[in-house]
Design a protein around this motif. Structure first.
Motif, short mmCIF file in Angstrom:
data_model
loop_
_atom_site.label_atom_id
_atom_site.label_comp_id
_atom_site.label_asym_id
_atom_site.label_seq_id
_atom_site.Cartn_x
_atom_site.Cartn_y
_atom_site.Cartn_z
N PRO A 25 0.78 -1.25 0.00
CA PRO A 25 0.00 0.00 0.00
C PRO A 25 0.81 1.30 0.00
O PRO A 25 0.36 2.28 -0.61
CB PRO A 25 -0.86 -0.13 1.27
N PRO A 26 1.99 1.37 0.64
CA PRO A 26 2.70 2.66 0.61
C PRO A 26 3.14 3.10 -0.78
O PRO A 26 3.38 4.29 -1.01
CB PRO A 26 3.93 2.41 1.50
N PHE A 27 3.25 2.18 -1.73
CA PHE A 27 3.86 2.48 -3.01
C PHE A 27 2.85 2.62 -4.16
O PHE A 27 3.22 3.04 -5.25
CB PHE A 27 4.87 1.39 -3.36
N VAL A 28 1.60 2.26 -3.91
CA VAL A 28 0.61 2.33 -5.00
C VAL A 28 -0.10 3.67 -4.98
O VAL A 28 -0.08 4.40 -3.99
CB VAL A 28 -0.42 1.18 -4.88
N TRP A 29 -0.74 3.99 -6.12
CA TRP A 29 -1.54 5.21 -6.19
C TRP A 29 -2.76 4.96 -7.05
O TRP A 29 -2.80 4.03 -7.84
CB TRP A 29 -0.72 6.39 -6.69
N ILE A 30 -3.76 5.76 -6.85
CA ILE A 30 -5.04 5.61 -7.55
C ILE A 30 -5.15 6.66 -8.65
O ILE A 30 -5.04 7.86 -8.39
CB ILE A 30 -6.23 5.77 -6.59
N ASP A 31 -5.33 6.21 -9.89
CA ASP A 31 -5.61 7.11 -10.99
C ASP A 31 -7.10 7.44 -10.93
O ASP A 31 -7.94 6.74 -11.51
CB ASP A 31 -5.24 6.46 -12.33
N GLN A 32 -7.41 8.49 -10.22
CA GLN A 32 -8.82 8.80 -9.94
C GLN A 32 -9.56 9.25 -11.21
O GLN A 32 -10.77 9.01 -11.34
CB GLN A 32 -8.89 9.88 -8.86
N GLU A 33 -8.86 9.88 -12.14
CA GLU A 33 -9.50 10.28 -13.39
C GLU A 33 -9.91 9.05 -14.20
O GLU A 33 -11.01 8.99 -14.75
CB GLU A 33 -8.56 11.17 -14.20
N LEU A 34 -8.99 8.10 -14.28
CA LEU A 34 -9.31 6.87 -15.02
C LEU A 34 -10.45 6.12 -14.35
O LEU A 34 -11.37 5.62 -15.02
CB LEU A 34 -8.06 5.99 -15.10
N LYS A 35 -10.40 6.04 -13.05
CA LYS A 35 -11.46 5.35 -12.31
C LYS A 35 -12.82 5.99 -12.58
O LYS A 35 -13.82 5.29 -12.83
CB LYS A 35 -11.14 5.37 -10.82
N LYS A 36 -12.85 7.31 -12.57
CA LYS A 36 -14.10 8.02 -12.81
C LYS A 36 -14.58 7.81 -14.24
O LYS A 36 -15.78 7.63 -14.50
CB LYS A 36 -13.91 9.51 -12.53
N SER A 37 -13.63 7.81 -15.19
CA SER A 37 -14.01 7.63 -16.59
C SER A 37 -14.58 6.25 -16.86
O SER A 37 -15.31 6.05 -17.84
CB SER A 37 -12.79 7.86 -17.50
#
Length: 654
Positions: free
Chosen positions: A639-651
């Motif tokens: 978990p410390p190294f991952v990130w969420i592409d929130q724009e992609l998720k929303k799209s």
């Protein structure tokens, strides 16, 4: 393994109808195949209908990263620049019960990993995102370990001699300050010190589980074996028993040694002998790690919040403070089909095949993988095999009838292993991995089956007539009766093996136990005949250097290799990685009676094909590469190294 495919086996007049499960792990990643939408098949379990999936946009914001392998080779990759924000949600089946790894082995304390840290970790720059010099398939530390490891709480370390290690502790690391936590407020966000390290390790060796692995130089007086360097207040000295430097470094650096604060354990912990204490309540969990545990709804979910004062920065983007996500939520969902449905509908970001306690893995095999690839072709996935998978069945070699190697060979020759691979595993398995697995860390020492002598290759072929002949030569012309301690999940495969053995006159009683009893029997080595667990490929490789059982339920005598072990543990070899690798290559591959050949010819267990596994995650979960063990031995370390592409998720409508 939930067998769902009916397999009709016709062999020596035997007809078996069994439920089949296509299983797992592998060293070669398989690229995702996109299945046309018109071929989507609705799975058996209920799936929440969803709108048309938006094809993920092409990655943007890419930057070129340049790294260097240990041999000097330059590696260049295009990687996406991370973004902050969002909450990462994952899931698994196990309820956490351990909030301190003091008296239990490392895989059971998985819930503490986002909060507490160890002295070292695998170097992310050398991993899947970087130069790809270590694989997430294996939990054991490579030999020698230094090349793929980097400091965490320890900034660096020195191997003074074959039994002495000096750890240089990182300055500026602080205990997380959570104003809502009484235990955290007690520490007040103070800086971690070398004295904290000494307390944690003395506690572990005086009253903890880790002392069963290796002894200190003075086990009855740990103060003389673990202490702050009198010449450097930011260095800690560890002294182990002679000629065990390799294992000592492995155990000291991580695995069972998450760091705890003395004030917290003494104030809130359960009292233990010698003035120590153990944390038993999640509310008192405090660490220096990337997250703080904010809540635990028993049997439902753990909620972690980002530690705003975390010290570590992204090795690929040093300007970025970790972690990227605002929080991490781990849902406890016992049923696999429900977890898969949560992934399908975007309720969770991944299904980790990760060590989160006994039985805590989400083991996805071919059947489950095909379902997910049909219904959700947009999912990212990794196909791999687990070299630590205990698919082998151990035979107790210090007890009749298995003290005779002819009997052990006969038990293997009686099994049509190719048929098991082709039919039971539907061809989705690896036939051979013993004793050195074909993964990145061990490729120099792996010998393929076709390069083994006939005495070894024969063990993976089907020779029932020769099996009967060997039993007769060993004094069992009419066979014998025996038993195997097993888990309920082993019964399908064992039923097949039982019928193979019956054809040569061997009657096997399958003695099913629950996990706790099974594990206790294995740990204490109280099985009297056979046991449904083995010395995995990784374990066998380590046993070469360390000697002893190391998870070997067959009670094999490895003392024949102790001379080499002692030599490699001396400073002359252990402090020289090149020299040690050369010695290992000579012993493992090119020596007269190499370890690879020796291990197989001794036939310590029923050596079976290893099924491939699969791991799936959402396309918006970035910086995640799957596997079993991302940076170390215990779970929840990604978990410390991952990130969420929130724009992609929303799209994608999530």
């Amino acid at each position: 393994m939930g067998k769902r495919v009916v397999w009709l086996v016709v062999s020596s007049g035997m007809v078996l109808t069994l439920l089949l499960s296509a299983c797992a792990p592998a060293v070669v990643e398989e690229k995702k195949e996109v299945v046309p939408k018109e071929k989507v098949v609705t799975p058996k379990e209920e799936v929440v209908p969803r709108e048309e999936v938006v094809v993920p946009r092409e990655e943007t914001n890419l930057v070129k990263w340049t790294g260097k392998k240990q041999d000097g080779t330059v590696v260049e990759k295009m990687i996406e620049k991370p973004r902050y924000g969002g909450v990462h949600t994952s899931a698994g089946p196990v309820v956490p019960t351990i909030w301190d790894d003091l008296t239990i082995r490392g895989t059971s304390n998985w819930a503490v990993n986002p909060v507490q840290e160890t002295l070292w970790i695998k170097d992310p720059l050398l991993g899947p995102q970087g130069t790809e010099e270590w694989s997430p398939q294996i939990s054991l530390v490579p030999i020698p370990p230094e090349p793929v490891y980097t400091g965490r709480i320890a900034e660096s370390w020195e191997l003074i001699d074959h039994q002495t290690i000096k750890w240089h502790i990182r300055k500026g690391v602080r205990w997380a300050l959570d104003p809502t936590s009484e235990a955290s407020r007690l520490l007040g966000g103070r800086e971690l010190t070398a004295a904290d390290i000494v307390y944690a390790y003395r506690r572990n060796w005086d009253v903890g589980y880790v002392k069963t692995f290796i002894k200190l130089s003075e086990p009855e007086n740990v103060a003389n074996s673990v202490y702050v360097d009198p010449d450097d207040p930011w260095a800690v000295i560890f002294k182990g028993e002679p000629n065990k430097g390799v294992l000592f470094l492995r155990v000291m650096g991580g695995i069972h040694n998450h760091l705890v604060a003395p004030e917290v354990t003494q104030t809130f912990g359960k009292p233990l002998p010698k003035g120590y204490a153990e944390i038993i309540d999640w509310r008192h969990l405090v660490g220096t790690g990337p997250f703080m545990l904010k809540s635990y709804v028993e049997g439902s979910a753990l909620t972690y919040e980002r530690n705003p004062d975390y010290w570590m920065r992204d090795p690929f983007f040093p300007e970025n403070q970790l972690p990227y996500v605002d929080g991490f939520k781990f849902l406890i969902i016992p049923d696999l089909s429900t977890r898969m449905a949560a992934l399908r509908t975007g309720k969770i970001d991944n299904l980790p095949t990760d060590a989160v306690g006994p039985g805590g893995e989400t083991n996805l095999f071919r059947e489950e993988a095909e379902q997910l690839r049909r219904t959700n072709p947009e999912l990212e996935f990794l196909k791999f095999y687990n070299p630590d998978a205990e698919t082998d069945m151990s035979m107790r070699v210090d007890t009749k009838p298995f003290n005779d190697v002819r009997v052990r060979r006969a038990m293997n020759l009686a099994i049509n292993k190719q048929e098991i691979l082709d039919d039971y595993y539907q061809g989705d398995a690896l036939m051979f991995q013993n004793p050195i697995p074909p993964i990145a860390e061990y490729l120099d020492w792996y010998v393929p089956l076709e390069q083994m002598p006939q005495s070894v290759r024969e063990l993976y072929e089907y020779h029932p007539d020769k099996a009967k002949q060997l039993l007769a030569e060993a004094g069992y012309p009419n066979g014998f009766k025996t038993s195997i301690i097993a888990l309920a999940s082993d019964v399908d495969l064992l039923s097949i093996l039982k019928n193979y053995w019956a054809a040569i006159g061997v009657t096997v009683d399958i003695d099913v136990r629950d996990y706790t009893v099974w594990n206790t029997i294995g740990t204490k080595k109280t099985n009297t005949q056979m046991y449904s667990g083995g010395i995995g490929a990784g374990g066998a490789g380590v046993a070469l250097v360390f000697g002893g059982p190391l998870g070997d339920y067959s009670q094999a005598d490895m003392s024949v290799k102790n001379t080499l072990r002692d030599k490699l543990s001396t400073a002359e070899y252990y402090l020289n990685a090149t020299k040690m690798k050369a010695a290992l290559t000579e012993e493992l591959v090119s020596g007269g009676l190499s370890w690879n050949v020796f291990f197989n010819e001794q036939v310590y267990g029923i050596m079976l094909p290893v099924p491939y596994q699969y791991q799936f995650w959402q396309p918006w979960l970035k910086g995640y590469y799957g596997g079993l063990y991302y940076l170390g031995y215990s779970g929840l370390d990604w978990p410390p190294f991952v990130w969420i592409d929130q724009e992609l998720k929303k799209s994608m409508g999530r």
